[in-house]
Structures are given as C-alpha cells and as structure tokens.
Scaffold this motif. Sequence first.
Motif, PDB file in Angstrom:
ATOM      1  N   MET A 245       0.822  -1.208   0.000  1.00 40.42           N
ATOM      2  CA  MET A 245       0.000   0.000   0.000  1.00 40.42           C
ATOM      3  C   MET A 245       0.855   1.257   0.000  1.00 40.42           C
ATOM      4  O   MET A 245       0.502   2.266  -0.620  1.00 40.42           O
ATOM      5  N   VAL A 246       2.001   1.219   0.690  1.00 40.81           N
ATOM      6  CA  VAL A 246       2.921   2.365   0.661  1.00 40.81           C
ATOM      7  C   VAL A 246       3.412   2.617  -0.760  1.00 40.81           C
ATOM      8  O   VAL A 246       3.434   3.759  -1.240  1.00 40.81           O
ATOM      9  N   GLU A 254      -2.897   9.455  -5.105  1.00 41.47           N
ATOM     10  CA  GLU A 254      -4.303   9.820  -5.100  1.00 41.47           C
ATOM     11  C   GLU A 254      -4.568  10.811  -3.976  1.00 41.47           C
ATOM     12  O   GLU A 254      -3.695  11.052  -3.132  1.00 41.47           O
ATOM     13  N   PRO A 255      -5.749  11.441  -3.937  1.00 41.99           N
ATOM     14  CA  PRO A 255      -6.060  12.384  -2.846  1.00 41.99           C
ATOM     15  C   PRO A 255      -5.896  11.735  -1.474  1.00 41.99           C
ATOM     16  O   PRO A 255      -6.423  10.651  -1.227  1.00 41.99           O
ATOM     17  N   GLY A 256      -5.167  12.405  -0.578  1.00 44.93           N
ATOM     18  CA  GLY A 256      -4.906  11.869   0.750  1.00 44.93           C
ATOM     19  C   GLY A 256      -3.805  10.842   0.794  1.00 44.93           C
ATOM     20  O   GLY A 256      -3.717  10.077   1.762  1.00 44.93           O
ATOM     21  N   TRP A 257      -2.929  10.837  -0.225  1.00 46.94           N
ATOM     22  CA  TRP A 257      -1.906   9.799  -0.294  1.00 46.94           C
ATOM     23  C   TRP A 257      -0.853   9.940   0.809  1.00 46.94           C
ATOM     24  O   TRP A 257      -0.283   8.945   1.260  1.00 46.94           O
ATOM     25  N   ARG A 258      -0.600  11.151   1.259  1.00 40.43           N
ATOM     26  CA  ARG A 258       0.382  11.338   2.335  1.00 40.43           C
ATOM     27  C   ARG A 258      -0.112  10.713   3.640  1.00 40.43           C
ATOM     28  O   ARG A 258       0.655  10.078   4.366  1.00 40.43           O
ATOM     29  N   VAL A 259      -1.401  10.922   3.946  1.00 36.68           N
ATOM     30  CA  VAL A 259      -1.977  10.299   5.142  1.00 36.68           C
ATOM     31  C   VAL A 259      -1.952   8.780   5.005  1.00 36.68           C
ATOM     32  O   VAL A 259      -1.666   8.053   5.968  1.00 36.68           O
ATOM     33  N   GLY A 260      -2.230   8.309   3.801  1.00 31.04           N
ATOM     34  CA  GLY A 260      -2.194   6.867   3.556  1.00 31.04           C
ATOM     35  C   GLY A 260      -0.810   6.284   3.782  1.00 31.04           C
ATOM     36  O   GLY A 260      -0.668   5.187   4.351  1.00 31.04           O
ATOM     37  N   ILE A 263      -0.207   6.061   7.575  1.00 32.02           N
ATOM     38  CA  ILE A 263      -0.955   4.971   8.209  1.00 32.02           C
ATOM     39  C   ILE A 263      -0.358   3.617   7.850  1.00 32.02           C
ATOM     40  O   ILE A 263      -0.107   2.770   8.723  1.00 32.02           O
ATOM     41  N   ASN A 264      -0.114   3.395   6.562  1.00 27.46           N
ATOM     42  CA  ASN A 264       0.397   2.095   6.131  1.00 27.46           C
ATOM     43  C   ASN A 264       1.840   1.867   6.547  1.00 27.46           C
ATOM     44  O   ASN A 264       2.228   0.723   6.825  1.00 27.46           O
ATOM     45  N   SER A 265       2.638   2.910   6.628  1.00 33.73           N
ATOM     46  CA  SER A 265       4.016   2.763   7.115  1.00 33.73           C
ATOM     47  C   SER A 265       4.012   2.364   8.586  1.00 33.73           C
ATOM     48  O   SER A 265       4.796   1.503   9.010  1.00 33.73           O
ATOM     49  N   THR A 266       3.123   2.991   9.366  1.00 39.26           N
ATOM     50  CA  THR A 266       3.001   2.618  10.776  1.00 39.26           C
ATOM     51  C   THR A 266       2.555   1.168  10.916  1.00 39.26           C
ATOM     52  O   THR A 266       3.086   0.408  11.738  1.00 39.26           O
ATOM     53  N   GLY A 267       1.585   0.776  10.104  1.00 39.49           N
ATOM     54  CA  GLY A 267       1.116  -0.605  10.131  1.00 39.49           C
ATOM     55  C   GLY A 267       2.207  -1.590   9.758  1.00 39.49           C
ATOM     56  O   GLY A 267       2.360  -2.642  10.406  1.00 39.49           O
ATOM     57  N   ALA A 268       2.990  -1.271   8.728  1.00 37.27           N
ATOM     58  CA  ALA A 268       4.083  -2.155   8.317  1.00 37.27           C
ATOM     59  C   ALA A 268       5.138  -2.272   9.402  1.00 37.27           C
ATOM     60  O   ALA A 268       5.672  -3.364   9.666  1.00 37.27           O
ATOM     61  N   PHE A 269       5.444  -1.146  10.077  1.00 37.08           N
ATOM     62  CA  PHE A 269       6.448  -1.154  11.145  1.00 37.08           C
ATOM     63  C   PHE A 269       5.990  -2.020  12.314  1.00 37.08           C
ATOM     64  O   PHE A 269       6.754  -2.844  12.836  1.00 37.08           O
TER      65      PHE A 269
END
Length: 323
Positions: A245-246, A254-260, A263-269
Amino acid sequence: CGILVILILMTLNLRGVRESATLFAVPTYFFIFSIVVLIGAGIFKVFAQSQSHLHVAGLSQNLEAVPLFLILRAFSSGCSALTGIEAISNGIPLFRKPEQKNAKITLLWMSSILALFFISITFLAHEFHLVPKEGQTVVSLLSRSVFDTDGPYFMVQISTALILILAANTSYADFPRLSSLLAVDRFLPRQLAMVGDRLVFSNGIIGLSFFAIYLIIHYQGDTHLLIPLYAVGVFLSFTLSQLGMVVHHIRDREPGWRVGILINSTGAFVTAIVLLVISWTKFTHGAWIVLLLLPFLVVMFKKINKHYCDLGAKLMLTDDHLN
C-alpha cells in the motif's frame, strides 16, 4: 473433536456463504451477551464489596523492572489473538450495498467491542487478583471468581468455545477466494478457481479442510505447535500488504496519499516487529517450518509462472505460423 468441527465447517461453507453466515450469527450474539453479563456481574461484585478505594497497580513503579523484549512478546501474543479482523477487508464484496460503508461500520463495531472487552476483563482480572493457572484461561478463572461454578459460568465457557469454532471459519471465508485468484494467475491448480453449484469455491474449501485435518492429526491438536505456523504467515502477509500500500500511494498519489503513507508505514512497522518477535520466540516451536517453506514456495511459483508464460508464448508463435 477437532476433526468433527472441521467437517461441520466444511459442510456449512459448501452450502453457501449466506446460509453459513446466518447460522454463525447465533454464536456471535450469544458470546457477546455472555461476556457482557460476566463483565457487568464482575464490576457489580467489585463495587458491592464496599471497597472504599480500588487498588490500582503502580505501573510507573514496576515499568523499569520489565524487560522491553518481554513487553514486545506480550504485545505480539495479543496481536496474534486479535487476528481475524482483516477478514472484513477481505470480504468487502460480500457486504450489502454500499459495501465499503457497511464494511467500515462493521470494522468499527468489532474493534470497539474487542477493546471494551479487553479493558474490562483486564481490570477485573486485576481486581480479583487472578494468576495464571495451567489448563484454564483467564476468562475461565474470572468466571469462577464471579459466578463460582453456577450456570452462568458454563454459559460463558460454552459461548467461548462456540466463538472459537466460529473464528476457525475465517479461513473458509478468505482462503478459497485467495486461492482462486492465485489459480487464475496460474500459481495454483486451475481447479481452485472453479465455482460450485452454491457459488462457492468448493475445491478450495475441501482442500483447506483436508490440510487442516492433516495438521491436527500430525500435531495432535497441540496449539503451542499450531499457532506459530499460523502467526508467522499471517504477520508476514500483513507486513507485505502494508508495504504494498505504501508503494501504491507513492506511485498513484491519489487524494490523501500522504496520510495513507503514514498509516500504512506505521502498520508495516508494527506488524514487522510482531513478525520478528514471533519468529524469534517461536522458532523452535514450528515457526522455522514457515520461514523455510515460504521462500521455497515463492521460488516454485515463479518457476511455474515462467513455465506457463513461455508455454503461452510458444503457442502464440505456433498459431501465428500456422495462420
């Protein structure tokens, strides 16, 4: 008993998704009701004992004595126990329209219920001074403290057993669909992509049941040996999907990609930490099998896919030559 449960789940899932979902709703509501009764009765009993003050452990006093790795191990074990929530995201097409909105609402309710139950049971376990006892779960110990061995105690135990059986059905909701996608891409036998009379992937359901029965017989139903096989694969999949997803956010923006990305980087970590802790602590308990088997499967799938691609290219060249 475990083999019988698997055969029952297989039969119900072969009858169709809608029929099995309706039947499995009963144990879910029964479990929620019994745990709510347990928590309510436990809190009432705590405050009814005329305690002028509640003893709360001073975490700040003992935190330095707890090794960081022990905290990470406890966190990883808790994460393993809470897996299954991802089944909602995998089954979004099965929700009623609007599918995405209904899936979000369901996920929010499930997360809230789990958090409430966890916090409440932890609080009661501390208030009743429960200590681990071999052969009994915390819920069983808490039920004995609240109800003794009366009818409500057995209600909680039965509902817990039923919800654990229901939890096993998560694999039937996801694996056949996943295997069908892999079969379409020629990573698995094409028979797994076939849909039966009830519009379910019958071959995937039967194959999953066969291997589940084999594992139960081989490991004699020992959860200490079976859970590492499950946990390592699950959190490896979580980590790879979050990283995927990152990459998706970086490529498409896409719109809101930075927030995405955040979130996904935190989840992966977080999932990567859980994966490392489980792999380290459960390596000799069976995790080594998954850690060695997965790279082998990846290499094998690549070779199979390359073989089919080369074969397809040769057939196209042959057709062009004949034409």
